[in-house]
Design an enzyme around this catalytic site. Structure first.
Site, mmCIF file in Angstrom:
data_model
loop_
_atom_site.group_PDB
_atom_site.id
_atom_site.type_symbol
_atom_site.label_atom_id
_atom_site.label_comp_id
_atom_site.label_asym_id
_atom_site.label_seq_id
_atom_site.Cartn_x
_atom_site.Cartn_y
_atom_site.Cartn_z
ATOM 1 N N ASN A 77 0.854 -1.190 0.000
ATOM 2 C CA ASN A 77 0.000 0.000 0.000
ATOM 3 C C ASN A 77 0.888 1.238 0.000
ATOM 4 O O ASN A 77 2.109 1.127 0.018
ATOM 5 C CB ASN A 77 -0.947 -0.022 1.204
ATOM 6 N N ASP A 119 -5.019 -6.088 4.679
ATOM 7 C CA ASP A 119 -6.211 -6.809 5.148
ATOM 8 C C ASP A 119 -6.301 -8.189 4.517
ATOM 9 O O ASP A 119 -7.054 -9.039 4.979
ATOM 10 C CB ASP A 119 -7.472 -6.009 4.785
ATOM 11 N N PRO A 141 -4.339 -11.921 9.328
ATOM 12 C CA PRO A 141 -4.629 -11.922 10.770
ATOM 13 C C PRO A 141 -4.812 -10.496 11.286
ATOM 14 O O PRO A 141 -4.152 -9.570 10.805
ATOM 15 C CB PRO A 141 -3.384 -12.565 11.385
ATOM 16 N N ASP A 142 -5.720 -10.334 12.241
ATOM 17 C CA ASP A 142 -5.987 -9.015 12.804
ATOM 18 C C ASP A 142 -5.082 -8.826 14.025
ATOM 19 O O ASP A 142 -5.289 -9.456 15.065
ATOM 20 C CB ASP A 142 -7.469 -8.937 13.197
ATOM 21 N N ILE A 143 -4.079 -7.967 13.897
ATOM 22 C CA ILE A 143 -3.091 -7.798 14.979
ATOM 23 C C ILE A 143 -3.754 -7.217 16.230
ATOM 24 O O ILE A 143 -3.389 -7.536 17.355
ATOM 25 C CB ILE A 143 -1.921 -6.897 14.513
#
Ligand SMILES: Cc1cc2nc3c(=O)[nH]c(=O)nc-3n(C[C@H](O)[C@H](O)[C@H](O)COP(=O)(O)O)c2cc1C
Length: 305
Positions: free
Chosen positions: A208, A277, A301-303
């Site tokens: 990004n 994401d 994975p969502d940190i």
């Protein structure tokens, strides 16, 4: 945020090779609307001329005995917001430790009530010398501040600890000293920044546009407020000053691992990184060009959770 604006810095220059960097330090403070009054020791004049510093600062170079009715060291001691000695030699630190006041710079340090900050610069063996280390420790206990030197090639041809910090880093310490509020003194802050990247195949990544600028602004703000800071950085475009410890990571998984391993250390965690994401299914071989392809993405994975 510019804590140099409108402030007067008394810049003491002593006789080390790093004195050749001082004109750039003066120019940077002046560019940021600070006033710099340079004061040189006799030996500093062998490494940088008073004339050069006069041109860069726009200030006349003063001498101890130039005006006996109203001594210069007393007036300068009261005029400045901060004294920065850069470079600070082994000899000069020893002199201040011993309470010697035999030239303009040492006299005004004896007389000032403003904070005094030393930026030591010397050969690595001089830096490690126990006499110097004892002097620094005892001066610190009296309220004098020291900017730890960096590591790298030294002017004497050796490599190691003892290099004076570069100008932008010296200014971070100066600004921290001038910052009026130290609300986060003693706090440990972990900041993530930059962007993660995920491999599509051995040569391509999905990433990004995060530059890391937000993390850099945050780390400075926390540092000025007195906190101890650490960074975990994904891909970024900004230069992170070497005074801040940085762990570089690439992927979301690496970012997560790094955050978890430092989490116990910190009192405050600021997650400013742009974390992917989605993670693409990675191909083992480089994907051939010329054909339409579909990338399969699975949730990253969502940190935070
Ligand atoms: C070429 C040269 C480079 C020097 N560089 C340093 C240095 O980087 N750091 C240091 O502490 N002393 C250095 N010295 C030694 C100092 O110049 C010497 O201790 C001197 O007395 C310092 O004077 P001052 O502290 O009054 O400025 C150097 C000497 C020479 C000849």
């Amino acid at each position: 945020m510019n804590f140099l604006c409108g402030r007067t810095i008394l810049l003491g220059v002593t006789g080390g090779i790093a004195a050749c960097k001082v004109p750039f330090l003066v120019r940077e403070i002046v560019n940021r609307n600070g006033r710099v009054i340079p004061v040189l020791t006799e030996n500093a004049k062998k490494f940088v001329t008073p004339e050069v510093l006069e041109v860069f600062s726009g200030e006349r170079i003063r001498e101890l005995f130039e005006r006996l009715s109203s001594p210069v060291h007393i007036s300068l001691a009261g005029e400045c917001d901060l004294v920065l000695v850069a470079p600070a030699t082994f000899n000069f630190i020893g002199k201040i430790h011993a309470g010697i006041a035999d030239d303009l710079l040492s006299c005004l340090i004896a007389a000032t009530r403003s904070p005094v900050l030393f930026a030591p610069a010397m050969n690595k063996n001089m830096w490690r010398n126990p006499v110097l280390q004892r002097n620094i420790k005892e001066l610190e206990s009296l309220g004098y501040k020291f900017i730890p030197p960096g590591e790298g090639p030294l002017a004497c041809g050796e490599e190691g600890e003892g290099r004076m910090r570069e100008v932008p880093e010296l200014l971070l310490f100066v600004e921290r000293e001038l910052c009026p509020e130290k609300r986060l003194s003693g706090k440990k802050v972990l900041i993530t920044g930059g962007g993660t990247e995920e491999e599509v195949d051995p040569v391509r990544v999905i990433t990004n546009r995060s530059s890391g600028r937000m993390a850099l602004s945050l780390v400075k703000a926390f540092f000025f407020a007195g906190a101890e800071v650490k960074l975990i950085m994904g891909r970024h475009e900004v230069d992170i000053p070497s005074i801040f410890p940085v762990k570089n990571v690439r992927t979301v998984e690496e970012m997560k691992e790094a955050v978890l391993s430092e989490f116990e250390w910190c009192d405050i965690l600021v997650m400013a990184a742009a974390v992917s994401d989605f993670i693409p299914e990675r191909k083992k071989e480089k994907i051939k060009k010329g054909k339409e392809i579909t990338l399969k993405l699975k949730p990253a994975p969502d940190i935070l959770s």
